[in-house]
Design an enzyme around this catalytic site. Structure first.
Site, PDB file in Angstrom:
ATOM      1  N   TYR A 150       6.517   2.365   7.679  1.00 57.60           N
ATOM      2  CA  TYR A 150       5.322   2.275   7.683  1.00 57.60           C
ATOM      3  C   TYR A 150       4.695   1.187   7.646  1.00 57.60           C
ATOM      4  CZ  TYR A 150       0.326   3.490   6.633  1.00 57.60           C
ATOM      5  OH  TYR A 150      -0.578   3.547   5.567  1.00 57.60           O
ATOM      6  N   ASP A 245       7.362  -6.952   8.649  1.00 60.65           N
ATOM      7  CA  ASP A 245       6.363  -6.189   8.368  1.00 60.65           C
ATOM      8  C   ASP A 245       6.607  -6.926   6.514  1.00 60.65           C
ATOM      9  OD1 ASP A 245       5.113  -5.437   7.121  1.00 60.65           O
ATOM     10  OD2 ASP A 245       4.206  -2.959   7.480  1.00 60.65           O
ATOM     11  N   LYS A 273      -1.061  -6.570   0.138  1.00 56.01           N
ATOM     12  CA  LYS A 273      -0.713  -6.648  -1.385  1.00 56.01           C
ATOM     13  C   LYS A 273      -0.242  -7.658  -2.274  1.00 56.01           C
ATOM     14  CE  LYS A 273       1.497  -2.045  -0.064  1.00 56.01           C
ATOM     15  NZ  LYS A 273       2.023  -0.891   1.251  1.00 56.01           N
TER      16      LYS A 273
HETATM   17  C1  LIG Z   1       0.869  -0.861   2.290  1.00 55.82           C
HETATM   18  C2  LIG Z   1       1.791  -1.457   3.888  1.00 55.82           C
HETATM   19  C3  LIG Z   1       0.872  -1.255   4.918  1.00 55.82           C
HETATM   20  C4  LIG Z   1      -0.203  -1.043   5.068  1.00 55.82           C
HETATM   21  O1  LIG Z   1      -0.898  -1.956   4.518  1.00 55.82           O
HETATM   22  P1  LIG Z   1      -2.564  -1.245   3.974  1.00 55.82           P
HETATM   23  O2  LIG Z   1      -3.459  -3.167   3.224  1.00 55.82           O
HETATM   24  O3  LIG Z   1      -2.841  -0.407   3.411  1.00 55.82           O
HETATM   25  O4  LIG Z   1      -3.349  -1.021   5.419  1.00 55.82           O
HETATM   26  C5  LIG Z   1       1.925  -1.708   5.975  1.00 55.82           C
HETATM   27  N1  LIG Z   1       2.928  -1.777   5.621  1.00 55.82           N
HETATM   28  C6  LIG Z   1       3.899  -1.832   5.136  1.00 55.82           C
HETATM   29  C7  LIG Z   1       5.261  -2.477   4.794  1.00 55.82           C
HETATM   30  C8  LIG Z   1       3.483  -1.221   3.577  1.00 55.82           C
HETATM   31  O5  LIG Z   1       3.676  -1.377   2.733  1.00 55.82           O
END
Ligand SMILES: *Cc1c(COP(=O)(O)O)cnc(C)c1O
Length: 435
Positions: A150, A245, A273
């Site tokens: 994701y 990511d 995060k």
């Molecule tokens: C949480 C997450 C996102 C998206 O971040 P948001 O701040 O919710 O838009 C993208 N990539 C990864 C791996 C994530 O865990």
């Protein structure tokens, strides 16, 4: 001790009813609705250290940590103090301020692959912008992503399985034009041969391979031996960019991110995060020459009204300064180890098939007799049993992610008492789903 809180969560039930008349589905992010676990949302009144306190006064050991950011524990005095004093000087200027430089320096000092950085407001924005930059830098349109990874709700990344094999993607959400989804090529996680085949067919069209270096959005799925290094090799061979990511894994699995553990250097990194410590902060960055293709130095446009605002910067700086203290990640990992081994023992004791794993403050549990290596394995886990387990844990004062496809998170504030409370609750809750 069992404390069934279902019947006493009355104020939560009442607020959820009100919320459904205002917010879509009563929530501002879908997983919170609890549909996967058959449980209406519990409304939080406040959070403190390792605990959440709901609006009916129940206390829960929090194993979500706002999905990662709360790595130093909720409402850490140093973070709260930093935010309060920043706020007193104005919330947002829409102009440059010193704390942007300081947060950027902290991040760059931890991640040698990043020479320049752009701060944004969400992980979604970071991955969206990184892909735009990769496309600009390579002059190519396609991206490779992995099934079950994701990357936020970016149109081209909301693409999951077609018919299982590595194929052109189908949109996973209404409203994503097929023309966008077709630019996304899919491969199974942990399958280097599949990526190799995909790249030998389409490599010259691929701008980037985008990957979670530990997949944390289908449970906790670490990369197998050679997976990430194959991606690096294939990107070099075909002139594509490797994008890590690390929105979830960054500053959670190690100081910097998982790239510092696995020793593979990406071209671009996305963060989010933890780096905002609970405020909306995310980032993307890479080598100076790549990042200088972003506006105002280059032709790749990207901007943000609230980007780098001083209150969010203060939360991020205070959080990372705590993370940087000696022994922080060893300490965090020992908490993860205590929790996963306790969960494993509790499941083993009653014959529940469980897989656990952890890295730094990121951990996972999967109701499966086999290790989970990819999205098919994740789908094969016993999600009905997880839903029951989730409700049993909630009733016993433990706050789990409300889906079997999610990772779990501990903070430095999770002392032995908090972890042992979670393990005790798990002993009773595994009995509920024991064969
Ligand atoms: C949480 C997450 C996102 C998206 O971040 P948001 O701040 O919710 O838009 C993208 N990539 C990864 C791996 C994530 O865990």
């Amino acid at each position: 001790m069992t404390l069934d809180t279902t019947e006493t969560r009355t104020r939560s039930a009442d607020l959820f009813q009100q919320s459904c008349n205002v917010l879509v589905g009563g929530v501002n992010s879908p997983v919170r609705a609890g549909r996967a676990v058959g449980c209406d949302p519990v409304f939080v009144e406040r959070a403190d250290g390792a605990y959440l306190i709901d609006v009916d006064g129940h206390q829960y050991v929090d194993l979500v940590g706002s999905w990662g950011p709360a790595i130093v524990g909720h409402a850490h005095p140093k973070v709260v103090q930093a935010v309060q004093s920043a706020a007193a000087n104005g919330l947002s200027y829409g102009a440059c301020c010193e704390s942007e430089v300081r947060l950027g320096e902290l991040i760059l000092s931890a991640l040698p692959s990043m020479e320049r950085i752009r701060l944004v407001n969400s992980g979604t924005e970071a991955t969206m912008s990184a892909i735009r930059l990769a496309r600009a830098a390579t002059g190519r349109s396609h991206v490779v992503k992995f099934l079950g990874c994701y990357h936020g709700h970016v149109d081209a990344l909301l693409v999951a399985a077609g018919s299982g094999a590595a194929t052109f993607g189908e949109p996973d959400s209404a409203g994503v034009p097929a023309a966008y989804a077709e630019l996304t090529l899919l491969a199974p996680y942990n399958d280097p041969a599949a990526v190799e085949a995909l790249m030998s067919e389409h490599g010259s069209d691929v701008a980037a391979i985008l990957v979670e270096p530990i997949a944390g959005n289908m449970g906790f799925v670490p990369p197998g031996e050679g997976f990430l290094s194959t991606l690096r090799t294939l990107c070099d061979k075909h002139g594509a960019l490797l994008v890590f990511d690390e929105v979830m894994t960054g500053f959670r699995t190690a100081w910097g991110g998982y790239q510092n553990v696995c020793g593979i250097t990406p071209d671009l990194t996305c963060l989010g995060k933890v780096i905002g410590g609970g405020m909306p902060v995310a980032a993307y960055g890479g080598s100076r020459s790549l990042m200088e293709q972003v506006s105002p130095l280059g032709p790749t446009y990207q901007a943000g009204t609230l980007s780098g605002n001083p209150v969010a910067m203060a939360a991020g700086i205070a959080t990372l300064e705590i993370c940087r203290e000696n022994g922080f990640y060893e300490n965090l990992a020992s908490k993860s180890r205590r929790l996963t081994s306790g969960l494993q023992a509790a499941a083993d004791a009653v014959g529940v098939a469980l897989q656990t794993g952890h890295q730094g403050g990121l951990l996972g549990m999967a109701l499966s007799p086999r290790p989970v290596r990819n999205f098919d394995d994740a789908k094969a886990c016993d999600h009905d049993a997880f839903a029951q387990f989730y409700r049993a844990m909630l009733d016993r004062g433990v706050w789990l992610p409300p889906s079997g496809y999610e990772a779990m998170f501990v903070s430095i504030a999770h002392d032995d008492d908090a972890i042992d409370r979670a393990i005790d609750a798990a002993k009773a809750s595994f009995e509920v789903i024991a064969p």
